[in-house]
Design an enzyme around this catalytic site. Structure first.
Site, PDB file in Angstrom:
ATOM      1  N   VAL A 158      40.194  39.886  87.164  1.00 17.40           N
ATOM      2  CA  VAL A 158      39.153  40.032  88.189  1.00 17.40           C
ATOM      3  C   VAL A 158      39.013  38.703  88.925  1.00 17.40           C
ATOM      4  O   VAL A 158      38.845  37.653  88.313  1.00 17.40           O
ATOM      5  CB  VAL A 158      37.791  40.447  87.582  1.00 17.40           C
ATOM      6  CG1 VAL A 158      36.719  40.487  88.668  1.00 17.40           C
ATOM      7  CG2 VAL A 158      37.905  41.806  86.890  1.00 17.40           C
ATOM      8  N   GLY A 198      37.004  33.668  88.379  1.00 19.45           N
ATOM      9  CA  GLY A 198      37.937  34.718  87.983  1.00 19.45           C
ATOM     10  C   GLY A 198      37.962  34.837  86.475  1.00 19.45           C
ATOM     11  O   GLY A 198      37.346  34.023  85.763  1.00 19.45           O
ATOM     12  N   LYS A 199      38.623  35.830  85.978  1.00 12.09           N
ATOM     13  CA  LYS A 199      38.772  35.992  84.522  1.00 12.09           C
ATOM     14  C   LYS A 199      39.854  37.027  84.293  1.00 12.09           C
ATOM     15  O   LYS A 199      40.088  37.901  85.140  1.00 12.09           O
ATOM     16  CB  LYS A 199      37.458  36.493  83.917  1.00 12.09           C
ATOM     17  CG  LYS A 199      37.324  36.243  82.431  1.00 12.09           C
ATOM     18  CD  LYS A 199      36.809  34.844  82.177  1.00 12.09           C
ATOM     19  CE  LYS A 199      36.703  34.529  80.700  1.00 12.09           C
ATOM     20  NZ  LYS A 199      36.176  33.177  80.496  1.00 12.09           N
ATOM     21  N   SER A 200      40.499  36.961  83.138  1.00 13.82           N
ATOM     22  CA  SER A 200      41.438  38.026  82.798  1.00 13.82           C
ATOM     23  C   SER A 200      41.313  38.365  81.328  1.00 13.82           C
ATOM     24  O   SER A 200      40.715  37.606  80.554  1.00 13.82           O
ATOM     25  CB  SER A 200      42.873  37.636  83.176  1.00 13.82           C
ATOM     26  OG  SER A 200      43.198  36.378  82.652  1.00 13.82           O
TER      27      SER A 200
END
Ligand code: NAD
Length: 427
Positions: free
Chosen positions: A67, A112-114
């Site tokens: 995201v 962001g992040k994953s």
């Protein structure tokens, strides 16, 4: 706006906590609908299916997520979480937290992040590498120095970042990558000294600053820590070096307590000896249930594990005067309200654990310049920035009669709003 704050109050998940805190800030800052919509929604959500073939021939079918919440102030920055329960909502909430964290700590990144939905604890190193490489191939077009730059988070570490770096340079047919694609890498591959310790040290710097403001003698403080991974173990070791007694620690294996203070070096050795299977079984302590950590008699509590751990159900047991949020979104909105009523001082996650992303920023810049900073340079810049941002938030909270979380959110959100207008994206 179509988000009901009150309805969300008791929902114990990271996305609801992030939305709740944002909505309150938007109200305080009197943001209109257009700007709220502009900065609330994630810019991009990606769900990727990966099918790694493990060393025994077994094929896994895994879901992974990326995201990009906001890139007004720079490319999206945020770690990769690898756990059995990670979902798109969690990653969206965590990506939103990163937008406010990078803004607050003052680095030119967005949020962001994953995530990779798999429990890595039982994996052999080679099978974990297979999964990390499968994720990198699947996510290749969503990762880049100007797009999204991952780093370690729960369940991932420096070694995994080295494999991401290798996978990307291999796909380019080059030894090095054009710019920084990932931070928290091994130093030999362009990583920075002190990155692994940066988040835990930042937690300690802000905790010391809070003790100074409250005129508390740090050497008389007793600390309890939830989580003994990257953040929790470094925070415990660093705070112990300041003469503080770490009286209790819990991780997924269980909890341990010693009112005379736990020997952190011996505990770290215990974990190495037991093959990284947690604090349970440590001889110089009494064992407790891991969920008892919040009721421990202590002055400072450091949640450094998963999100939504301090809830309406367990918040009343807390005896600490200070909560230093090493974890992301460890406190639900309802519990947060109760902590405020009880006048417990919370150092909010977007400030308290921002040391990691700050040193990631130093890694990003040193890679561009092909230079290596020294540990003294890194630590001076880290402690200087953490203390300076702590004071900014503390003073703003005092001036406006806000909690530290409210003050941190308002400063962070306002900067992103300024970025929107400076770009001319709204009239
Ligand atoms: P990690 O995987 O290295 O360690 C997590 C620790 O939490 C482990 O000891 C695990 O056993 C424990 N844990 C998990 N669930 C638990 C539970 N229910 N009860 C007790 N213990 C539990 O992860 P990490 O990198 O140390 O991250 C911890 C937290 O800090 C996460 O919320 C993460 O998002 C946040 N954070 C990490 C960084 C970083 O640089 N690694 C930066 C900012 C924030």
């Amino acid at each position: 706006m179509g988000i009901e704050i009150d309805n969300m109050k008791t929902k114990n998940n990271i996305l609801h906590t992030s939305l709740y805190n944002f909505n309150l800030s938007a109200e305080r800052l009197d943001l209109d609908d257009a700007i709220r919509r502009k900065i609330l929604g994630p810019k991009e959500k990606v769900e990727i299916s990966i099918d790694p073939v493990l060393s025994n021939g077994k094929v896994l079918n895994l879901k992974a997520y990326i995201v990009k919440h906001n890139d007004i102030l720079g490319p999206a920055k945020g770690g990769i979480r690898m756990t059995s329960d990670v979902c798109l909502d969690d990653i969206t909430g965590l990506a939103m937290e990163m937008t406010w964290k990078t803004s607050l700590i003052g680095v030119p990144f967005g949020g962001g992040k994953s995530g990779i939905n798999f429990d890595p604890t039982s994996l052999s190193p080679s099978d974990k590498e297979i999964i990390i490489r499968a994720f990198t191939r699947g996510a290749r077009h969503h990762i880049g120095p100007e797009i999204y730059i991952p780093a370690p988070d729960m369940g991932t570490n420096e070694r995994d970042m080295g494999h991401i770096r290798d996978c990307i340079s291999y796909s380019e047919g080059t030894s090095i990558t054009k710019g920084c694609f990932v931070t928290g890498k091994p130093i030999i591959l362009g990583g920075i000294v002190g990155r692994r310790e940066a988040t835990g040290k930042g937690v300690v710097y802000t905790t010391l600053a809070m003790c100074e403001e409250l005129v508390l003698d740090i050497t008389k403080m007793r600390v309890a820590v939830q989580g003994f991974g990257n953040v929790g173990s470094v925070a415990a070791a660093e705070i112990a070096k300041c003469g503080v007694k770490v009286v209790a620690i819990a991780d997924l294996s269980g909890g341990i307590v010693n009112s005379d203070g736990l020997d952190i070096d011996a505990l770290l050795q215990h974990i190495i000896n037991n093959g990284d299977h947690g604090v349970k079984g440590f001889k110089k302590a009494t064992e407790i249930d891991k969920n008892e950590i919040f009721g421990i008699d202590c002055d400072i509590l450091i949640p450094a594990a998963a999100g939504s751990q301090i809830t309406a159900e367990n918040v009343k047991k807390i005896k600490a005067k200070i909560i230093a949020e090493g974890a992301n979104a460890p406190t639900t909105p309802e519990a947060d309200g109760i902590l405020n009523q009880r006048q417990i001082h919370v150092i909010p996650d977007i400030l308290c654990n921002a040391g990691g992303v700050f040193v990631s920023y130093l890694e990003y810049t040193q890679e561009t310049q092909r230079e290596q900073m020294t540990i003294t340079q890194v630590e001076q810049r880290l402690s200087g920035r953490m203390r300076q941002r702590f004071s900014e938030v503390y003073d703003f909270a005092k001036e406006k009669g806000l909690t530290m979380r409210e003050a941190a959110m308002d400063i962070a959100v306002r900067r992103v709003v300024e970025g929107v207008y400076a770009r001319g994206l709204l009239p």
